[in-house]
Design an enzyme around this catalytic site. Structure first.
Site, PDB file in Angstrom:
ATOM      1  N   CYS A  51      -6.324   1.865   5.583  1.00  0.00           N
ATOM      2  CA  CYS A  51      -6.958   0.648   6.076  1.00  0.00           C
ATOM      3  C   CYS A  51      -6.412   0.311   7.468  1.00  0.00           C
ATOM      4  O   CYS A  51      -5.510   0.981   7.982  1.00  0.00           O
ATOM      5  CB  CYS A  51      -6.691  -0.505   5.107  1.00  0.00           C
ATOM      6  SG  CYS A  51      -4.958  -1.050   5.084  1.00  0.00           S
ATOM      7  N   HIS A 101       0.856  -1.188   0.000  1.00  0.00           N
ATOM      8  CA  HIS A 101       0.000   0.000   0.000  1.00  0.00           C
ATOM      9  C   HIS A 101       0.892   1.239   0.000  1.00  0.00           C
ATOM     10  O   HIS A 101       1.995   1.231   0.556  1.00  0.00           O
ATOM     11  CB  HIS A 101      -0.888   0.023   1.246  1.00  0.00           C
ATOM     12  CG  HIS A 101      -1.950  -1.014   1.243  1.00  0.00           C
ATOM     13  ND1 HIS A 101      -3.083  -0.902   2.023  1.00  0.00           N
ATOM     14  CD2 HIS A 101      -2.076  -2.180   0.582  1.00  0.00           C
ATOM     15  CE1 HIS A 101      -3.862  -1.963   1.826  1.00  0.00           C
ATOM     16  NE2 HIS A 101      -3.265  -2.748   0.961  1.00  0.00           N
ATOM     17  N   GLU A 155       0.828   3.910   1.709  1.00  0.00           N
ATOM     18  CA  GLU A 155       1.201   4.369   3.042  1.00  0.00           C
ATOM     19  C   GLU A 155       2.391   3.595   3.592  1.00  0.00           C
ATOM     20  O   GLU A 155       3.352   4.180   4.103  1.00  0.00           O
ATOM     21  CB  GLU A 155       0.024   4.214   4.024  1.00  0.00           C
ATOM     22  CG  GLU A 155      -1.217   4.962   3.631  1.00  0.00           C
ATOM     23  CD  GLU A 155      -2.220   4.093   2.863  1.00  0.00           C
ATOM     24  OE1 GLU A 155      -1.831   3.441   1.868  1.00  0.00           O
ATOM     25  OE2 GLU A 155      -3.391   4.078   3.257  1.00  0.00           O
ATOM     26  N   CYS A 158      -2.552  -0.379   7.487  1.00  0.00           N
ATOM     27  CA  CYS A 158      -1.748   0.838   7.398  1.00  0.00           C
ATOM     28  C   CYS A 158      -1.861   1.673   8.669  1.00  0.00           C
ATOM     29  O   CYS A 158      -0.868   2.236   9.138  1.00  0.00           O
ATOM     30  CB  CYS A 158      -2.149   1.642   6.167  1.00  0.00           C
ATOM     31  SG  CYS A 158      -1.726   0.800   4.626  1.00  0.00           S
TER      32      CYS A 158
END
Length: 152
Positions: A86, A56, A58, A89
């Site tokens: 999410c 991801h 992040e 993260c």
């Protein structure tokens, strides 16, 4: 005297990262990590190209930033991300002791910060992260909607 960039300015850089993801057929989420008004890391989603469920935007930005400053503690950092993080993260942000999170649009189906869960402000955890939401919300949301409409 140097001009101090605003949250909207830094979110514009995160949006540029999200646009890169869009062009590579990745879900268009972008992130930039900032310390002392300087971008120290930037990334976009790379789950498809890296065959990695954890790639991801992040997480990639947090990892790159920690390597750059040679410290896993990101207490003085602000992470700008185009979509609400999410749970995975958000957990990484708590573990990194992130100082501040600024995100664009909410994620009603998977948001770990405000929409479904409130991990970054949970008093039971050992760290809390300052949260600012809704920065360039319409632009962030439109990019995601465009991506998913093109795939239907």
């Amino acid at each position: 005297m140097d001009r101090v960039a605003s949250d909207a300015d830094f979110m514009s850089f995160a949006l540029k990262e999200a646009e890169k993801a869009f062009r590579k057929n990745e879900v268009p989420v972008g992130a930039v990590l900032v310390i002392n008004n300087e971008i120290i890391a930037r990334s976009f989603n790379k789950r498809e190209s890296a065959f990695d469920p954890t790639a991801h935007a992040e997480l990639l930005a947090l990892k790159a930033g920690a390597r750059k400053i040679r410290n896993w503690r990101l207490c003085n950092a602000t992470l700008y991300v185009t979509k609400e993080p999410c749970v995975m993260c958000a957990g990484a942000m708590v573990n990194a002791r992130l100082g501040r999170l600024v995100f664009g649009c909410r994620d009603s189906k998977g948001g770990g910060v405000e929409s479904l869960y409130n991990l970054l402000s949970d008093k039971r955890l050992n760290h809390r992260v300052e949260i600012v939401s809704g920065v360039k919300e319409e632009e962030c949301s439109l990019l995601l909607k465009s991506f998913f409409q093109a795939r239907r």
